[in-house]
Design an enzyme around this catalytic site. Structure first.
Site, PDB file in Angstrom:
ATOM      1  N   ARG A 166      54.917  24.347  77.766  1.00 60.53           N
ATOM      2  CA  ARG A 166      55.308  23.476  76.652  1.00 60.53           C
ATOM      3  C   ARG A 166      56.234  22.335  77.094  1.00 60.53           C
ATOM      4  O   ARG A 166      56.577  21.463  76.307  1.00 60.53           O
ATOM      5  CB  ARG A 166      56.031  24.292  75.575  1.00 60.53           C
ATOM      6  N   CYS A 195      58.772  21.265  73.191  1.00 58.74           N
ATOM      7  CA  CYS A 195      59.642  22.006  74.108  1.00 58.74           C
ATOM      8  C   CYS A 195      59.407  23.492  73.829  1.00 58.74           C
ATOM      9  O   CYS A 195      58.675  23.840  72.903  1.00 58.74           O
ATOM     10  CB  CYS A 195      61.110  21.708  73.838  1.00 58.74           C
TER      11      CYS A 195
END
Ligand code: M6R
Length: 610
Positions: free
Chosen positions: A27, A2
């Site tokens: 991401r 993340c």
């Protein structure tokens, strides 16, 4: 994987967070959120979808704050939704997290018994509740966070804000990246530098076990285990924002090739207990008793995932002695397959959205099979429609050519094969321990395999103008020959074929002439002798031989001077290691041919139409 961002300073934090999140969207992009402090009260805004949607969602409010946290999510635990989006909150504690908490189920149970109420399915929420419970005992934010993290197993990079200490952001990291940006009276935390490059080029990289405290006055760093202050070096970032997004790599594909040690470590994380010799099957709801009864396994997928399925057959049949059938999804769905009772269909799909794979999955369910999907995207259609999911957790794969998704699929298949073999009584405890021990060394060995990059570039420079390319493999590495050929053709547009080396004399050997490069996969395994004779057949017909062999094997070297040596591993994991040079070779050839590596012509990342 993340993306997290945090800001404290004199600007309005909201646009800084949104801007930073946009730069981190590579991401993860299934949901996003921000938190901020306004009039000493915490506010949280989150939504499913991309950053753009979050931006629209908050636009009307005209929010203002000098401190805040932001998060763009790539789901690992819990589907993409508003409730599962970060930041997570418990009382006055707000947390954003990148990583995986392995023991969150036990921690959550314990906290629930103490009256904590959870509102999401995520692993992250336990961190907020743990910090809250220690703050309630009278600890300040730093100490409460340290105490909480002592209980947590897994990987994390976190940003924390406490309503009761409104002028502070905490950042801690273990096994997930975290950088601190140092501006003029303003400070940032982020998963990656592009998030704050617009504001400052001065940065500090946090190391495992380090905690940074950001206030309006500056940043201090300490070690969470020893409590000692840490003196950090400030570095000047010279990358452009675009370069930084790719971690300094020229293409996402290359970045993803180099991410494989981390991706594989995340696939393995929390999957088995070495002490007990047990595989953790909780996540995909398959009981030992179900595995014991299995009579047959079907492995179904498309493209690169189908190559992983082919390797899976070698693993499962060899380790667990359960018959396997492998199908290309578009064939399976129309061939009226015979599905016996007690059979498991394993679907492999990076995206979880491939149309043919989904149709095959549906068909198998209709015919009565239980379906387990090995998938990378949490909450994807395949994961929702399957009876069980084994998430590979390799993080978003952006390059169209699949690399880390493939080797993590192989890793997942290895773990499943051991579980199946154990249930079937085919492996002794000592053998299981040896297989797990070897698996634990895999990320490091992949790291070592990546060191062949320079030698591969030299080989690529020699061969990149060719029209055709042949890849040969035997046994469990025959599918790797297919995969090497697919990688080369899809990104460099060179015609390439993968062949089981023993089939050469049944036709393809006619292609060999002075212009034909032939890459032979020759690990030290049960079929080495056989591939050596196949290599000899190529050489004596003038073919240009490139060999990939196990480190230290001088016998293979005697057959050709174009040699690549790979670290030694067991038979079942050799396909992971031997994939690495083939990814790199395809990459370098494509770059030398000036091809669009990340978005090759005519291809899409996920094929959602038939
Ligand atoms: O998302 P999936 O794993 O279901 O995708 C399957 C194929 O489309 C995919 O592997 C494709 O072959 C890749 N471009 C190969 O690099």
């Amino acid at each position: 994987m993340c993306g997290i961002i945090g800001y404290i300073g004199s600007r309005n934090a909201i646009p800084v967070l949104i801007n930073g999140l946009k730069r981190l969207e590579y991401r993860g992009y299934d949901s996003a959120g921000i938190s901020f402090l306004k009039d000493d009260k915490i506010g949280v805004r989150r939504c499913a979808g991309k950053i753009k949607e979050l931006e629209i969602f908050i636009r009307k409010e005209k929010l203002k704050s000098n401190i805040g946290l932001g998060h763009t999510r790539w789901a690992t635990h819990g589907k993409p939704s508003e409730e599962n989006a970060h930041p997570h909150r418990a009382g006055g504690i707000v947390v954003v997290h990148n990583g995986i908490i392995e023991n969150y189920i036990e921690l959550k149970e314990g906290l629930k018994k103490k009256g904590h109420v959870f509102t999401s399915e995520t692993d992250t929420e336990v961190i907020c509740h743990l910090i809250l419970s220690y703050s309630k005992k009278g600890h300040g934010l730093e100490q409460a966070t340290k105490e909480a993290l002592k209980l947590v197993k897994g990987a994390y990079a976190i940003g924390v804000i406490n309503e009761a200490e409104p002028d502070k952001i905490l950042a801690v990291k273990k096994d997930s990246p975290l950088v601190i940006g140092l501006g003029d009276g303003e400070y940032f935390i982020a998963s990656d530098m592009p998030a704050f490059l617009k504001y400052t080029r001065d940065a500090m990289i946090l190391e495992n076990g380090e905690m940074a405290t950001l206030t309006h006055k500056g940043v201090s760093v300490s070690d969470i285990y020893s409590n000692r202050p840490v003196k950090k070096k400030v570095m000047k970032i010279t990358w452009s924002p675009a370069m930084a997004e790719k971690g300094g790599y020229k293409h996402f594909m290359l970045k993803e090739i180099y991410e494989q040690p981390r991706a594989i470590a995340d696939t393995i994380r929390g999957r088995f207990s070495l002490e007990k010799g047990e595989v953790n099957l909780k996540e995909f709801s398959l009981k030992q008793s179900d595995l014991k009864k299995l009579k047959k396994v079907f492995l179904v997928a498309c493209g690169t995932s189908w190559h992983a399925a082919l390797v899976g057959k070698y693993m499962i049949e060899d380790m667990a002695r359960v018959p396997c059938e492998v199908d290309i999804a578009s064939e399976f769905r129309y061939r009226r397959p015979l599905i016996p009772g007690n059979c498991l269909m394993i679907v492999l799909t990076q995206s979880g959205e491939t149309a043919d794979t989904l149709a095959a999955q549906k068909e198998a369910k209709r015919l009565g099979a239980r379906v387990l999907t090995i998938c990378n995207v949490v909450g994807s259609t395949s994961s929702r429609e399957a009876d069980g999911v084994f998430y590979t957790h390799s993080g978003p794969e952006i390059g169209v050519a699949s690399t880390k998704a493939f080797t993590t699929q192989l890793t997942a298949l290895y773990i499943l094969s051991v579980a199946l073999a154990k249930a079937k009584g085919q492996l002794r405890a000592a053998e299981i321990t040896a297989l797990f021990n070897e698996l634990l060394q895999l990320p490091e060995k992949v790291e070592k395999a990546l060191k062949c990059d320079d030698s591969i570039l030299k080989i690529a420079k020699k061969f990149y103008r060719v029209r055709d390319f042949l890849y040969l493999g035997r046994g469990i590495n025959f599918p790797i020959a297919l995969e090497g050929a697919l990688k080369l053709k899809e990104i460099s547009y060179i015609h390439a074929e993968g062949y089981p080396a023993g089939e050469m004399k049944h036709g393809p050997i006619a292609l060999i002439d002075n212009d034909m490069p032939v890459l032979a996969l020759a690990p030290d395994d049960r079929v080495l002798e056989k591939i050596l004779s196949n290599m000899e057949e190529v050489k004596s017909r003038g073919g240009k031989l490139i060999a990939v062999a196990t480190e230290g094997n001088t016998r293979v070297h005697a057959h050709t001077s174009h040699m690549l040596f790979m670290p030694e591993t067991n038979y079942y994991l050799s396909p992971v290691i031997f994939s690495i040079p083939l990814h790199l070779l395809a990459y370098h050839m494509a770059v030398l041919r000036k091809c669009n590596v990340d978005q090759p012509r005519n291809l899409a990342k996920s094929v959602t139409v038939e």
